[in-house]
Each structure stands twice: as C-alpha cells, then as structure tokens.
Design a protein around this motif. Structure first.
Motif, PDB file in Angstrom:
ATOM      1  N   ILE A 103       0.864  -1.180   0.000  1.00  0.00           N
ATOM      2  CA  ILE A 103       0.000   0.000   0.000  1.00  0.00           C
ATOM      3  C   ILE A 103       0.902   1.232   0.000  1.00  0.00           C
ATOM      4  N   LEU A 104       0.688   2.133  -0.965  1.00  0.00           N
ATOM      5  CA  LEU A 104       1.513   3.331  -1.067  1.00  0.00           C
ATOM      6  C   LEU A 104       0.635   4.577  -1.108  1.00  0.00           C
ATOM      7  N   PRO A 105       1.046   5.642  -0.412  1.00  0.00           N
ATOM      8  CA  PRO A 105       0.293   6.894  -0.477  1.00  0.00           C
ATOM      9  C   PRO A 105       0.398   7.522  -1.863  1.00  0.00           C
ATOM     10  N   ASP A 106      -0.684   8.118  -2.316  1.00  0.00           N
ATOM     11  CA  ASP A 106      -0.739   8.747  -3.625  1.00  0.00           C
ATOM     12  C   ASP A 106       0.038  10.065  -3.593  1.00  0.00           C
ATOM     13  N   PRO A 107       1.059  10.227  -4.449  1.00  0.00           N
ATOM     14  CA  PRO A 107       1.806  11.495  -4.464  1.00  0.00           C
ATOM     15  C   PRO A 107       0.943  12.691  -4.837  1.00  0.00           C
ATOM     16  N   ALA A 108      -0.211  12.444  -5.469  1.00  0.00           N
ATOM     17  CA  ALA A 108      -1.050  13.541  -5.944  1.00  0.00           C
ATOM     18  C   ALA A 108      -2.236  13.839  -5.029  1.00  0.00           C
ATOM     19  N   ASN A 109      -2.465  12.996  -4.022  1.00  0.00           N
ATOM     20  CA  ASN A 109      -3.657  13.148  -3.192  1.00  0.00           C
ATOM     21  C   ASN A 109      -3.365  12.662  -1.784  1.00  0.00           C
ATOM     22  N   SER A 110      -3.421  13.556  -0.815  1.00  0.00           N
ATOM     23  CA  SER A 110      -3.085  13.193   0.567  1.00  0.00           C
ATOM     24  C   SER A 110      -4.096  12.227   1.174  1.00  0.00           C
ATOM     25  N   GLN A 111      -5.275  12.091   0.551  1.00  0.00           N
ATOM     26  CA  GLN A 111      -6.297  11.179   1.051  1.00  0.00           C
ATOM     27  C   GLN A 111      -6.365   9.888   0.233  1.00  0.00           C
ATOM     28  N   GLY A 112      -5.476   9.740  -0.744  1.00  0.00           N
ATOM     29  CA  GLY A 112      -5.535   8.593  -1.635  1.00  0.00           C
ATOM     30  C   GLY A 112      -4.416   7.597  -1.392  1.00  0.00           C
ATOM     31  N   TYR A 113      -4.715   6.314  -1.632  1.00  0.00           N
ATOM     32  CA  TYR A 113      -3.741   5.244  -1.437  1.00  0.00           C
ATOM     33  C   TYR A 113      -3.889   4.205  -2.550  1.00  0.00           C
ATOM     34  N   TRP A 114      -2.750   3.788  -3.099  1.00  0.00           N
ATOM     35  CA  TRP A 114      -2.712   2.776  -4.137  1.00  0.00           C
ATOM     36  C   TRP A 114      -2.528   1.397  -3.515  1.00  0.00           C
ATOM     37  N   LEU A 115      -3.320   0.444  -3.968  1.00  0.00           N
ATOM     38  CA  LEU A 115      -3.198  -0.949  -3.548  1.00  0.00           C
ATOM     39  C   LEU A 115      -2.530  -1.720  -4.678  1.00  0.00           C
ATOM     40  N   LEU A 116      -1.356  -2.264  -4.424  1.00  0.00           N
ATOM     41  CA  LEU A 116      -0.628  -3.050  -5.419  1.00  0.00           C
ATOM     42  C   LEU A 116      -0.574  -4.483  -4.933  1.00  0.00           C
ATOM     43  N   ASN A 117      -1.095  -5.414  -5.721  1.00  0.00           N
ATOM     44  CA  ASN A 117      -1.080  -6.794  -5.249  1.00  0.00           C
ATOM     45  C   ASN A 117      -0.950  -7.786  -6.403  1.00  0.00           C
ATOM     46  N   ASP A 120       3.844   8.033  -9.689  1.00  0.00           N
ATOM     47  CA  ASP A 120       4.000   9.474  -9.507  1.00  0.00           C
ATOM     48  C   ASP A 120       2.627  10.129  -9.458  1.00  0.00           C
ATOM     49  N   ASP A 121       2.581  11.445  -9.591  1.00  0.00           N
ATOM     50  CA  ASP A 121       1.303  12.143  -9.466  1.00  0.00           C
ATOM     51  C   ASP A 121       0.371  11.901 -10.643  1.00  0.00           C
ATOM     52  N   GLN A 122       0.865  11.202 -11.671  1.00  0.00           N
ATOM     53  CA  GLN A 122       0.036  10.837 -12.807  1.00  0.00           C
ATOM     54  C   GLN A 122      -0.433   9.382 -12.739  1.00  0.00           C
ATOM     55  N   GLY A 123      -0.023   8.661 -11.698  1.00  0.00           N
ATOM     56  CA  GLY A 123      -0.435   7.279 -11.550  1.00  0.00           C
ATOM     57  C   GLY A 123       0.700   6.301 -11.711  1.00  0.00           C
ATOM     58  N   LEU A 124       0.364   5.064 -12.074  1.00  0.00           N
ATOM     59  CA  LEU A 124       1.340   3.981 -12.223  1.00  0.00           C
ATOM     60  C   LEU A 124       1.835   3.900 -13.662  1.00  0.00           C
ATOM     61  N   HIS A 125       3.159   3.664 -13.817  1.00  0.00           N
ATOM     62  CA  HIS A 125       3.760   3.553 -15.133  1.00  0.00           C
ATOM     63  C   HIS A 125       4.685   2.334 -15.146  1.00  0.00           C
ATOM     64  N   TRP A 126       4.357   1.369 -15.989  1.00  0.00           N
ATOM     65  CA  TRP A 126       5.220   0.194 -16.162  1.00  0.00           C
ATOM     66  C   TRP A 126       6.312   0.614 -17.141  1.00  0.00           C
ATOM     67  N   LEU A 127       7.528   0.800 -16.646  1.00  0.00           N
ATOM     68  CA  LEU A 127       8.598   1.370 -17.451  1.00  0.00           C
ATOM     69  C   LEU A 127       9.507   0.284 -18.017  1.00  0.00           C
ATOM     70  N   ASP A 128      10.800   0.373 -17.718  1.00  0.00           N
ATOM     71  CA  ASP A 128      11.797  -0.459 -18.382  1.00  0.00           C
ATOM     72  C   ASP A 128      11.796  -1.893 -17.879  1.00  0.00           C
ATOM     73  N   THR A 129      12.253  -2.775 -18.750  1.00  0.00           N
ATOM     74  CA  THR A 129      12.621  -4.129 -18.374  1.00  0.00           C
ATOM     75  C   THR A 129      14.134  -4.149 -18.176  1.00  0.00           C
ATOM     76  N   ILE A 130      14.570  -4.533 -16.995  1.00  0.00           N
ATOM     77  CA  ILE A 130      15.999  -4.543 -16.658  1.00  0.00           C
ATOM     78  C   ILE A 130      16.517  -5.963 -16.797  1.00  0.00           C
ATOM     79  N   ILE A 131      17.450  -6.172 -17.704  1.00  0.00           N
ATOM     80  CA  ILE A 131      18.055  -7.487 -17.901  1.00  0.00           C
ATOM     81  C   ILE A 131      19.512  -7.405 -17.442  1.00  0.00           C
TER      82      ILE A 131
END
Length: 299
Positions: free
Chosen positions: A133-147, A225-236
């Motif tokens: 569970i991570l606090p939303d960088p854009a909203n002090s009342q918002g929390y992201w659930l990652l599972n 970030d404040d725009q939401g979740l971004h699936w970025l690079d694949t690290i090999i």
C-alpha cells in the motif's frame, strides 16, 4: 545588504525549508502498526480470525491480539496515517478499515479465478510479500493498492503465473473511514517472482516498485508518480541469477539507504546484492553471497 549576503541568506532559507520537509517526511509513522499471522479453524466458516498487532507508537512497543476478521497470513499490507493511526489493512482479497469493517466496494479485490481459488479458502492471496500500500503522491487522502495473484489456469500443475493488479482507496469517503474506488485493475500479466518491494524516488515524492520475472535474470521497473502507475523499463542483468523459486519463501528488500536491492530466491540458495539508483530506478552489478548451511530456510 549586498547581493552576496542576500544570496547566502536566500540559500540558507531554501536549505531550511528543504530540511524541514525532509524532517517532516522522516517523522511520518505510516508503518507504526503491524498486523500479521492468524489463528483460525478453516473447517468452520464462522470462525473469528485473530491477528497479532505490533504497535510502535508506544515505547516499549505493545503487542496485542485483535479480532481482524480476516487472515493476514501470506500476503498482507496495512498503512497508518502520518501520526501512526491505523487507516486500513488488506490480505489481497478484501480491505477492512480501522474499525475492522469491510470498506464499501472492499470485497473481491481480485477478479475471477485467482479470487475463487485462494480467497474462498480464507487464507488470502498466495504470493508471499505480494501486496503493498503506497500513499498517492497527488492526493493526501488517496492510497494505491498493489497486489499479486496466482492464476493456476495458465499453469495447472505448478503455481507460476503471478499477475499484477492495482486498486485505489479514497480515505475522504465514508466519513473518513475510506472507500475502495477502483479494484482488480490489471497492470502486468507475466510469470512474476513472488514478492515486490518499493522505495521512495530520489525526489522524495514518487515511488519505485521493483518486481522480478520468474526463472529469468529480468526485473520490471514501475514508477508511481502524481500521474499514476507507469510500467517502465525491463531490466536485464548481465549476470544470470538462478531460477527464482517464487513460492518457496524467497524475499526481496531494499537497504535502508536505498543504494542496494537484495534478493533471496528461496531455500538452499544464496543472497544476491545489487546496486540501486533511487533517481533512475535502475538495478545493476549483482553480487552473490553464499555461506554453508544445513536444512531448509526462507526469508
């Protein structure tokens, strides 16, 4: 006042503000309540679920048993406000608020087969360390659930196909007790290593989430970030890591200063320590650390 004196004074003001922000961030107590374990009889559907609660708001800490009304056994996550008061917790199946009640829309976090296969057994989602569970960088009342969830339909004989979902809780709703506004949103569909972990971005606002791919020397880098979740690079990585036994007690963790990422693939294996860059989210330079051992153990 000369230009040089004004510049020095202005720089000192900026440093003071920056230090104050870091100090306030360092005083956050979002992880001051721990809930773990469970005591139940799975054969009885009406059994009350207990959990052990560690409260670090007191000195010395207090350890109590509470009626959590759901198992926090395999995957579990909880978060407090900045003052250390519990906001809500989850086992990857459903979300309960600080009053131990299921939040509005807080049931059936994972859709379809994974939910039916694991949550109906009352033990929660299967992947260990599979929820954050991570606090939303854009909203002090918002929390992201990652599972994560394990979908055995893809691998009927072995549980490998671990999927990445996300949801969202808005604590401004339901009179400040929280409401699950989004759930079961698919972010990554791959054979993922059990366990993900997060570290704050170098900007002290956003978050990096790192998760490995099963049986490959590959990692995925996700930015919140404040725009939401971004699936970025694949690290090999150049150095191939061993086959990662994702369901056998492995563990991933960052060093406290954020300069290293450590992976323990599972029983009868070594530790692998890698360099981590909090600015770019990159990991590199894996080093193997081994030692004599006997028997079975996990992280």
């Amino acid at each position: 006042m000369t230009i040089r004196q004004w510049s020095i004074k202005y720089a000192l003001v900026l440093l003071t503000v920056a230090f104050s922000c870091l100090l306030l961030r360092g005083q956050e107590k979002r992880d001051y309540i721990w809930m773990l374990g469970s005591s139940n009889n799975p054969a009885q559907e009406d059994t009350l679920w207990w959990t052990t609660v560690f409260n670090f708001n007191t000195s010395p800490l207090t350890v109590n048993r509470e009626l959590a009304f759901m198992a926090v056994k395999y995957s579990a996550a909880m978060i407090s406000d900045t003052a250390g008061n519990l906001l809500f917790y989850s086992n990857g199946c459903r979300v309960r608020n600080a009053d131990f009640e299921v939040m509005p829309n807080g049931d059936s976090l994972i859709p379809g087969h994974p939910y039916q296969n694991y949550c109906f057994s009352s033990v929660g989602m299967a992947p260990r360390e599979g929820m954050i569970i991570l606090p939303d960088p854009a909203n002090s009342q918002g929390y992201w659930l990652l599972n994560q969830a394990t979908d055995t339909l893809h691998h009927p004989f072995i549980h490998l196909h671990k999927i990445f979902y996300y949801g969202y809780v808005d604590m401004s709703l339901d009179n400040g007790r929280g409401d699950v506004t989004h759930k079961g949103q698919l972010l990554g569909n791959d054979s993922l290593f059990s366990g993900m972990t997060a570290y704050r971005h170098a900007n002290d606002r956003d978050w990096w989430i790192i998760i490995g791919k099963e049986y490959e020397h590959t990692f995925y880098k996700i930015l919140l970030d404040d725009q939401g979740l971004h699936w970025l690079d694949t690290i090999i990585l150049d150095t191939k890591l061993p086959n990662k036994k994702g369901s056998s007690g492995g563990q991933n963790i960052f060093s406290p200063d954020g300069t290293h990422y450590i992976q323990f693939p599972g029983p009868n294996d070594a530790n692998y320590v890698m360099d981590f860059d909090p600015l770019t989210g990159n990991i590199s330079n894996p080093q193997r650390y081994d030692w004599p051992r006997q028997g079975l153990f996990g992280g």
